[in-house]
Design a protein around this motif. Structure first.
Motif, PDB file in Angstrom:
ATOM      1  N   GLN A  75      43.731 -49.919 -61.810  1.00 22.44           N
ATOM      2  CA  GLN A  75      44.405 -49.207 -60.725  1.00 22.44           C
ATOM      3  C   GLN A  75      44.007 -49.748 -59.362  1.00 22.44           C
ATOM      4  O   GLN A  75      42.826 -49.896 -59.044  1.00 22.44           O
ATOM      5  CB  GLN A  75      44.087 -47.709 -60.766  1.00 22.44           C
ATOM      6  N   ARG A  76      45.008 -50.023 -58.548  1.00 24.42           N
ATOM      7  CA  ARG A  76      44.784 -50.452 -57.174  1.00 24.42           C
ATOM      8  C   ARG A  76      44.689 -49.202 -56.294  1.00 24.42           C
ATOM      9  O   ARG A  76      45.624 -48.409 -56.212  1.00 24.42           O
ATOM     10  CB  ARG A  76      45.938 -51.339 -56.717  1.00 24.42           C
ATOM     11  N   VAL A  77      43.550 -49.039 -55.633  1.00 25.72           N
ATOM     12  CA  VAL A  77      43.317 -47.894 -54.751  1.00 25.72           C
ATOM     13  C   VAL A  77      43.387 -48.400 -53.314  1.00 25.72           C
ATOM     14  O   VAL A  77      42.484 -49.090 -52.841  1.00 25.72           O
ATOM     15  CB  VAL A  77      41.940 -47.252 -55.028  1.00 25.72           C
ATOM     16  N   TYR A  78      44.485 -48.078 -52.634  1.00 23.95           N
ATOM     17  CA  TYR A  78      44.644 -48.526 -51.255  1.00 23.95           C
ATOM     18  C   TYR A  78      43.704 -47.750 -50.343  1.00 23.95           C
ATOM     19  O   TYR A  78      43.478 -46.557 -50.515  1.00 23.95           O
ATOM     20  CB  TYR A  78      46.092 -48.389 -50.812  1.00 23.95           C
ATOM     21  N   VAL A  79      43.157 -48.453 -49.350  1.00 23.63           N
ATOM     22  CA  VAL A  79      42.100 -47.928 -48.491  1.00 23.63           C
ATOM     23  C   VAL A  79      42.641 -47.568 -47.110  1.00 23.63           C
ATOM     24  O   VAL A  79      43.290 -48.393 -46.455  1.00 23.63           O
ATOM     25  CB  VAL A  79      40.958 -48.969 -48.355  1.00 23.63           C
ATOM     26  N   GLU A  80      42.353 -46.340 -46.683  1.00 27.11           N
ATOM     27  CA  GLU A  80      42.620 -45.925 -45.310  1.00 27.11           C
ATOM     28  C   GLU A  80      41.498 -46.502 -44.441  1.00 27.11           C
ATOM     29  O   GLU A  80      40.336 -46.524 -44.849  1.00 27.11           O
ATOM     30  CB  GLU A  80      42.624 -44.399 -45.207  1.00 27.11           C
ATOM     31  N   LEU A  81      41.844 -46.985 -43.265  1.00 23.31           N
ATOM     32  CA  LEU A  81      40.859 -47.635 -42.400  1.00 23.31           C
ATOM     33  C   LEU A  81      40.566 -46.800 -41.159  1.00 23.31           C
ATOM     34  O   LEU A  81      41.484 -46.382 -40.454  1.00 23.31           O
ATOM     35  CB  LEU A  81      41.371 -49.015 -41.973  1.00 23.31           C
ATOM     36  N   GLY A  82      39.261 -46.591 -40.896  1.00 20.00           N
ATOM     37  CA  GLY A  82      38.853 -45.928 -39.666  1.00 20.00           C
ATOM     38  C   GLY A  82      39.183 -46.762 -38.448  1.00 20.00           C
ATOM     39  O   GLY A  82      39.429 -46.239 -37.361  1.00 20.00           O
ATOM     40  N   TYR A  83      39.202 -48.086 -38.618  1.00 16.65           N
ATOM     41  CA  TYR A  83      39.640 -48.996 -37.557  1.00 16.65           C
ATOM     42  C   TYR A  83      40.099 -50.299 -38.206  1.00 16.65           C
ATOM     43  O   TYR A  83      41.283 -50.490 -38.420  1.00 16.65           O
ATOM     44  CB  TYR A  83      38.536 -49.206 -36.529  1.00 16.65           C
ATOM     45  N   THR A  84      39.172 -51.192 -38.513  1.00 18.98           N
ATOM     46  CA  THR A  84      39.527 -52.504 -39.051  1.00 18.98           C
ATOM     47  C   THR A  84      39.149 -52.594 -40.533  1.00 18.98           C
ATOM     48  O   THR A  84      38.370 -51.778 -41.029  1.00 18.98           O
ATOM     49  CB  THR A  84      38.783 -53.613 -38.278  1.00 18.98           C
ATOM     50  N   ALA A 109      46.544 -50.020 -41.212  1.00 14.60           N
ATOM     51  CA  ALA A 109      45.432 -49.067 -41.123  1.00 14.60           C
ATOM     52  C   ALA A 109      45.586 -47.906 -42.090  1.00 14.60           C
ATOM     53  O   ALA A 109      44.595 -47.353 -42.560  1.00 14.60           O
ATOM     54  CB  ALA A 109      45.299 -48.547 -39.693  1.00 14.60           C
ATOM     55  N   SER A 110      46.839 -47.535 -42.410  1.00 13.16           N
ATOM     56  CA  SER A 110      47.066 -46.397 -43.304  1.00 13.16           C
ATOM     57  C   SER A 110      48.127 -46.730 -44.352  1.00 13.16           C
ATOM     58  O   SER A 110      49.316 -46.472 -44.139  1.00 13.16           O
ATOM     59  CB  SER A 110      47.488 -45.145 -42.515  1.00 13.16           C
ATOM     60  N   PRO A 111      47.698 -47.291 -45.486  1.00 18.57           N
ATOM     61  CA  PRO A 111      48.657 -47.524 -46.569  1.00 18.57           C
ATOM     62  C   PRO A 111      49.336 -46.240 -47.045  1.00 18.57           C
ATOM     63  O   PRO A 111      50.493 -46.274 -47.460  1.00 18.57           O
ATOM     64  CB  PRO A 111      47.803 -48.146 -47.672  1.00 18.57           C
ATOM     65  N   ALA A 112      48.639 -45.089 -46.961  1.00 16.58           N
ATOM     66  CA  ALA A 112      49.242 -43.823 -47.377  1.00 16.58           C
ATOM     67  C   ALA A 112      50.424 -43.483 -46.477  1.00 16.58           C
ATOM     68  O   ALA A 112      51.477 -43.046 -46.953  1.00 16.58           O
ATOM     69  CB  ALA A 112      48.209 -42.695 -47.357  1.00 16.58           C
ATOM     70  N   ALA A 113      50.289 -43.678 -45.154  1.00 16.37           N
ATOM     71  CA  ALA A 113      51.386 -43.404 -44.230  1.00 16.37           C
ATOM     72  C   ALA A 113      52.540 -44.369 -44.487  1.00 16.37           C
ATOM     73  O   ALA A 113      53.706 -43.975 -44.449  1.00 16.37           O
ATOM     74  CB  ALA A 113      50.901 -43.508 -42.795  1.00 16.37           C
ATOM     75  N   LEU A 114      52.219 -45.625 -44.782  1.00 16.02           N
ATOM     76  CA  LEU A 114      53.255 -46.618 -45.079  1.00 16.02           C
ATOM     77  C   LEU A 114      54.003 -46.241 -46.352  1.00 16.02           C
ATOM     78  O   LEU A 114      55.231 -46.315 -46.416  1.00 16.02           O
ATOM     79  CB  LEU A 114      52.628 -48.007 -45.211  1.00 16.02           C
ATOM     80  N   ALA A 115      53.265 -45.792 -47.373  1.00 19.30           N
ATOM     81  CA  ALA A 115      53.886 -45.366 -48.630  1.00 19.30           C
ATOM     82  C   ALA A 115      54.780 -44.155 -48.398  1.00 19.30           C
ATOM     83  O   ALA A 115      55.882 -44.056 -48.960  1.00 19.30           O
ATOM     84  CB  ALA A 115      52.827 -45.064 -49.680  1.00 19.30           C
ATOM     85  N   ALA A 116      54.332 -43.212 -47.554  1.00 16.19           N
ATOM     86  CA  ALA A 116      55.118 -42.022 -47.261  1.00 16.19           C
ATOM     87  C   ALA A 116      56.411 -42.392 -46.524  1.00 16.19           C
ATOM     88  O   ALA A 116      57.469 -41.842 -46.812  1.00 16.19           O
ATOM     89  CB  ALA A 116      54.313 -41.018 -46.444  1.00 16.19           C
ATOM     90  N   GLN A 117      56.333 -43.344 -45.600  1.00 19.68           N
ATOM     91  CA  GLN A 117      57.526 -43.807 -44.902  1.00 19.68           C
ATOM     92  C   GLN A 117      58.508 -44.433 -45.864  1.00 19.68           C
ATOM     93  O   GLN A 117      59.710 -44.206 -45.790  1.00 19.68           O
ATOM     94  CB  GLN A 117      57.154 -44.826 -43.814  1.00 19.68           C
ATOM     95  N   GLY A 118      57.972 -45.226 -46.809  1.00 22.59           N
ATOM     96  CA  GLY A 118      58.820 -45.863 -47.814  1.00 22.59           C
ATOM     97  C   GLY A 118      59.509 -44.839 -48.685  1.00 22.59           C
ATOM     98  O   GLY A 118      60.678 -44.973 -49.029  1.00 22.59           O
ATOM     99  N   ALA A 119      58.774 -43.780 -49.043  1.00 22.65           N
ATOM    100  CA  ALA A 119      59.347 -42.736 -49.887  1.00 22.65           C
ATOM    101  C   ALA A 119      60.452 -41.981 -49.142  1.00 22.65           C
ATOM    102  O   ALA A 119      61.489 -41.677 -49.700  1.00 22.65           O
ATOM    103  CB  ALA A 119      58.254 -41.760 -50.332  1.00 22.65           C
ATOM    104  N   ARG A 120      60.232 -41.728 -47.831  1.00 22.27           N
ATOM    105  CA  ARG A 120      61.257 -41.053 -47.034  1.00 22.27           C
ATOM    106  C   ARG A 120      62.493 -41.930 -46.874  1.00 22.27           C
ATOM    107  O   ARG A 120      63.614 -41.464 -46.894  1.00 22.27           O
ATOM    108  CB  ARG A 120      60.699 -40.658 -45.662  1.00 22.27           C
ATOM    109  N   GLY A 121      62.244 -43.243 -46.733  1.00 20.62           N
ATOM    110  CA  GLY A 121      63.347 -44.179 -46.551  1.00 20.62           C
ATOM    111  C   GLY A 121      64.212 -44.322 -47.794  1.00 20.62           C
ATOM    112  O   GLY A 121      65.378 -44.689 -47.707  1.00 20.62           O
ATOM    113  N   SER A 122      63.641 -44.032 -48.963  1.00 20.23           N
ATOM    114  CA  SER A 122      64.406 -44.165 -50.209  1.00 20.23           C
ATOM    115  C   SER A 122      65.155 -42.900 -50.568  1.00 20.23           C
ATOM    116  O   SER A 122      65.918 -42.862 -51.520  1.00 20.23           O
ATOM    117  CB  SER A 122      63.474 -44.564 -51.362  1.00 20.23           C
ATOM    118  N   ASP A 123      64.924 -41.806 -49.803  1.00 22.29           N
ATOM    119  CA  ASP A 123      65.629 -40.537 -50.076  1.00 22.29           C
ATOM    120  C   ASP A 123      67.089 -40.620 -49.653  1.00 22.29           C
ATOM    121  O   ASP A 123      67.482 -41.298 -48.795  1.00 22.29           O
ATOM    122  CB  ASP A 123      64.942 -39.381 -49.333  1.00 22.29           C
TER     123      ASP A 123
END
Length: 198
Positions: A75-84, A184-198
């Motif tokens: 499993q690939r666990v994407y990491v949220e970044l505090g900065y870099t 910086a936020s793969p979770a936010a990017l994934a959420a945007q992708g999910a909204r875009g596919s609706d």
């Protein structure tokens, strides 16, 4: 990457990715973010287990989209970044010169340096693609002892070695991720992708 991880990827190639559960904070600490922490936008609990930290550090990479991840077996666990994607510590070596090391304890050889508009120091190395790292804030005094700043504080020079001065270039914090090609936020990017596919 650990061999056991490579074997798991071959054995189970289609395990869904995970986002939001792991964070690398501004000081290079790995943090677990349960659902409650994610809902609150909290950093989560620091991981203290030495073997787990070593496993994460050995299997930490970046994908072609600039998203940092920890390959946890299949499993690939994407990491949220505090900065870099990288955090470095600055120290004086036993032999005398300065040394930089990343959050995994590996040597980091800087090729360029920046000062952001919030007072953080960033370094990039000469790797391809270059890694971008923020200096741990506990090391700012040591950095300052080897740096000269312009009057407005937006630039200057850092005496990395006796024969190697790094120019300190200004950068806006809000532009760092885009300029250096990381998410910086793969979770936010994934959420945007999910909204875009609706």
């Amino acid at each position: 990457m650990d061999e056991i991880v490579r074997e798991a990827l071959v054995k189970w190639p289609n395990v869904p990715h995970c986002t939001g559960w792991l964070l690398l904070d501004r000081r290079g600490n790995w943090r677990m973010r349960d659902e409650a922490a994610q809902a609150r936008g909290a950093a989560g609990e620091p991981i203290r287990h030495v073997a787990l930290l070593g496993f994460i550090n050995r299997n930490y990479e970046c994908d072609a989209r600039g998203q940092s991840f920890f390959q946890n077996g299949p499993q690939r666990v994407y990491v949220e970044l505090g900065y870099t994607p990288w955090v470095v510590r600055l120290a004086v070596s036993a032999e005398g010169p300065l040394v930089l090391s990343d959050q995994a304890g590996n040597a980091f050889e800087p090729a360029a340096a920046w000062l952001d508009d919030e007072g953080s120091v960033l370094f990039s190395d000469a790797a391809t693609p270059a890694r971008i790292a923020v200096l741990h804030d506990h090391d700012l005094d040591l950095f300052s002892a080897h740096a000269t700043l312009s009057e407005d504080g937006s630039g200057g020079a850092f005496a990395w070695r006796a024969d190697a001065m790094l120019s300190l270039q200004p950068v806006q914090r809000g532009e760092v991720a885009g300029r250096f090609g990381f998410v910086a936020s793969p979770a936010a990017l994934a959420a945007q992708g999910a909204r875009g596919s609706d």
